[in-house]
Design a protein around this motif. Structure first.
Motif, short mmCIF file in Angstrom:
data_model
loop_
_atom_site.label_atom_id
_atom_site.label_comp_id
_atom_site.label_asym_id
_atom_site.label_seq_id
_atom_site.Cartn_x
_atom_site.Cartn_y
_atom_site.Cartn_z
N LEU A 1 0.83 -1.21 0.00
CA LEU A 1 0.00 0.00 0.00
C LEU A 1 0.87 1.26 0.00
O LEU A 1 1.85 1.35 0.73
CB LEU A 1 -0.92 0.00 1.23
N GLU A 2 0.49 2.23 -0.82
CA GLU A 2 1.24 3.49 -0.94
C GLU A 2 0.65 4.53 0.00
O GLU A 2 -0.51 4.94 -0.14
CB GLU A 2 1.17 4.01 -2.38
N LEU A 3 1.48 4.97 0.96
CA LEU A 3 1.02 5.96 1.95
C LEU A 3 1.63 7.34 1.73
O LEU A 3 1.24 8.30 2.40
CB LEU A 3 1.39 5.49 3.36
N ALA B 1 -9.40 0.94 -3.40
CA ALA B 1 -9.87 0.73 -4.77
C ALA B 1 -8.96 -0.31 -5.44
O ALA B 1 -7.73 -0.19 -5.38
CB ALA B 1 -9.82 2.04 -5.55
N ASP B 2 -9.56 -1.31 -6.05
CA ASP B 2 -8.80 -2.36 -6.73
C ASP B 2 -8.51 -1.91 -8.16
O ASP B 2 -9.39 -1.87 -9.01
CB ASP B 2 -9.61 -3.66 -6.73
N ARG B 3 -7.24 -1.55 -8.41
CA ARG B 3 -6.84 -1.07 -9.73
C ARG B 3 -6.34 -2.19 -10.62
O ARG B 3 -5.80 -1.95 -11.70
CB ARG B 3 -5.74 -0.01 -9.57
N ILE C 1 -5.35 3.26 -1.72
CA ILE C 1 -6.08 3.71 -0.54
C ILE C 1 -6.96 4.90 -0.92
O ILE C 1 -6.48 5.90 -1.47
CB ILE C 1 -5.12 4.13 0.58
N VAL C 2 -8.24 4.80 -0.62
CA VAL C 2 -9.16 5.91 -0.82
C VAL C 2 -9.42 6.60 0.52
O VAL C 2 -9.42 7.83 0.61
CB VAL C 2 -10.49 5.43 -1.45
N SER C 3 -9.64 5.83 1.57
CA SER C 3 -9.78 6.40 2.91
C SER C 3 -9.15 5.45 3.92
O SER C 3 -9.09 4.24 3.71
CB SER C 3 -11.26 6.62 3.25
N GLY C 4 -8.65 6.05 5.02
CA GLY C 4 -8.06 5.24 6.08
C GLY C 4 -6.54 5.31 6.15
O GLY C 4 -5.91 4.41 6.72
#
Length: 304
Positions: A17-19, A60-62, A68-71
């Protein structure tokens, strides 16, 4: 939170995940574990470490990756507590459409830690970019967020404030200067906004002092861009407070008189309990000096 499409509750590895700040939907200034976080972020790491994530993030599954959309804060807190796997709600962004994803993201920004002014500006900038400008939906959201009507022109100006260098953006995030201050500076042709912003964002300057200083800087700029540039280049905070330095340029005679008044007042012999209250500036031809004795008797001296 309104979920526009069907969601799948899925186990997700945090390593993929990209933060970072480049993430399309990130608007937070700092996440748990990053520089610039506070007690609330430490508490979140502790809470997630002991109880896990209560409200799952939305991804969102790309196809080749999960976005990450939220969180963001919850995921960062989980990673900070050592978690390598989390549970999240995953959806297909094609089914939601761009407007659905945007609506979900904007609504999610209203939950959790209150937004700083800089986070609002980042949200405005990214929302405008994702929507292709100030669409009706975006403008309605930001009008509600700011409590006043936000037009496409205003949204564009707010979004543009994110271009300033990191020290100015940090000052906005910490509340040492407001977006409104920056917009006023931007509107004046005689002011170099970054230079003025750094003067106003000095630590220790009260809100009322900053308002007075802003008016003073605008007054200096009214005398010409070169006058403002000379002032900004020559100001030394070690020698005098900002308001006093501004006053010497905007009201040179008053500043001289006030300096003379301070010297005169310093030479007055007073009882130990007495104090001298001087005016903040001189307007017109007269002024009052009030001497108050805190004992049983009061003494007042008025000079005209």
């Amino acid at each position: 939170m309104t979920l526009p499409v069907e969601m799948e509750y899925r186990e997700v590895e945090t390593s993929g995940l990209e933060l970072g700040g480049g993430a399309a939907f990130r608007f937070r200034w700092a996440l748990p574990g990053e520089k610039g976080t506070g007690p609330a972020d430490d508490s979140l790491v502790e809470s997630v470490g002991s109880m896990g994530i209560i409200s799952p993030p939305v991804l969102a599954d790309r196809g080749d990756s999960l976005e990450i959309v939220s969180g963001f804060r919850r995921i960062a807190a989980a990673m900070g507590s050592g978690a390598r796997v989390i549970h999240a709600l995953v959806f297909d962004p094609r089914a939601a459409g761009q407007s659905g994803v945007l609506a979900l993201w904007l609504e999610s920004s209203l939950y959790g830690q209150p937004l700083s002014e800089m986070e609002r500006l980042t949200l405005a900038s990214k929302a405008s970019a994702l929507a292709g400008g100030g669409t009706g939906e975006v403008l309605r959201f930001f009008s509600s967020l700011y409590g006043r009507k936000i037009t496409a022109d205003v949204l564009e100006k707010l979004a543009a404030l994110t271009r300033f260098e990191a020290d100015i953006r940090l000052a906005v995030h910490e509340g040492r200067i407001s977006p409104g201050d920056l917009l006023q500076l931007e509107a004046h042709p005689g002011i170099d906004t970054p230079s003025a912003a750094r003067l106003l964002a000095a630590r220790g300057l009260s809100r009322s002092s900053r308002r007075e200083a802003l008016r003073g800087l605008l007054a200096i700029a009214d005398q010409g861009g070169a006058v403002f540039a000379d002032f900004a280049a020559g100001y030394d905070p070690e020698k005098s407070p900002l308001e006093e330095a501004i006053s010497r340029v905007t009201h040179p005679r008053m500043s001289f008189d006030l300096a003379a008044l301070r010297r005169a007042a310093a030479g007055i012999e007073l009882p130990p309990a007495a104090s001298v209250k001087l005016p903040g500036n001189l307007e017109g031809g007269g002024f009052d000096v009030e001497i108050r004795v805190r004992g049983p008797e009061d003494l007042s001296l008025s000079l005209e």
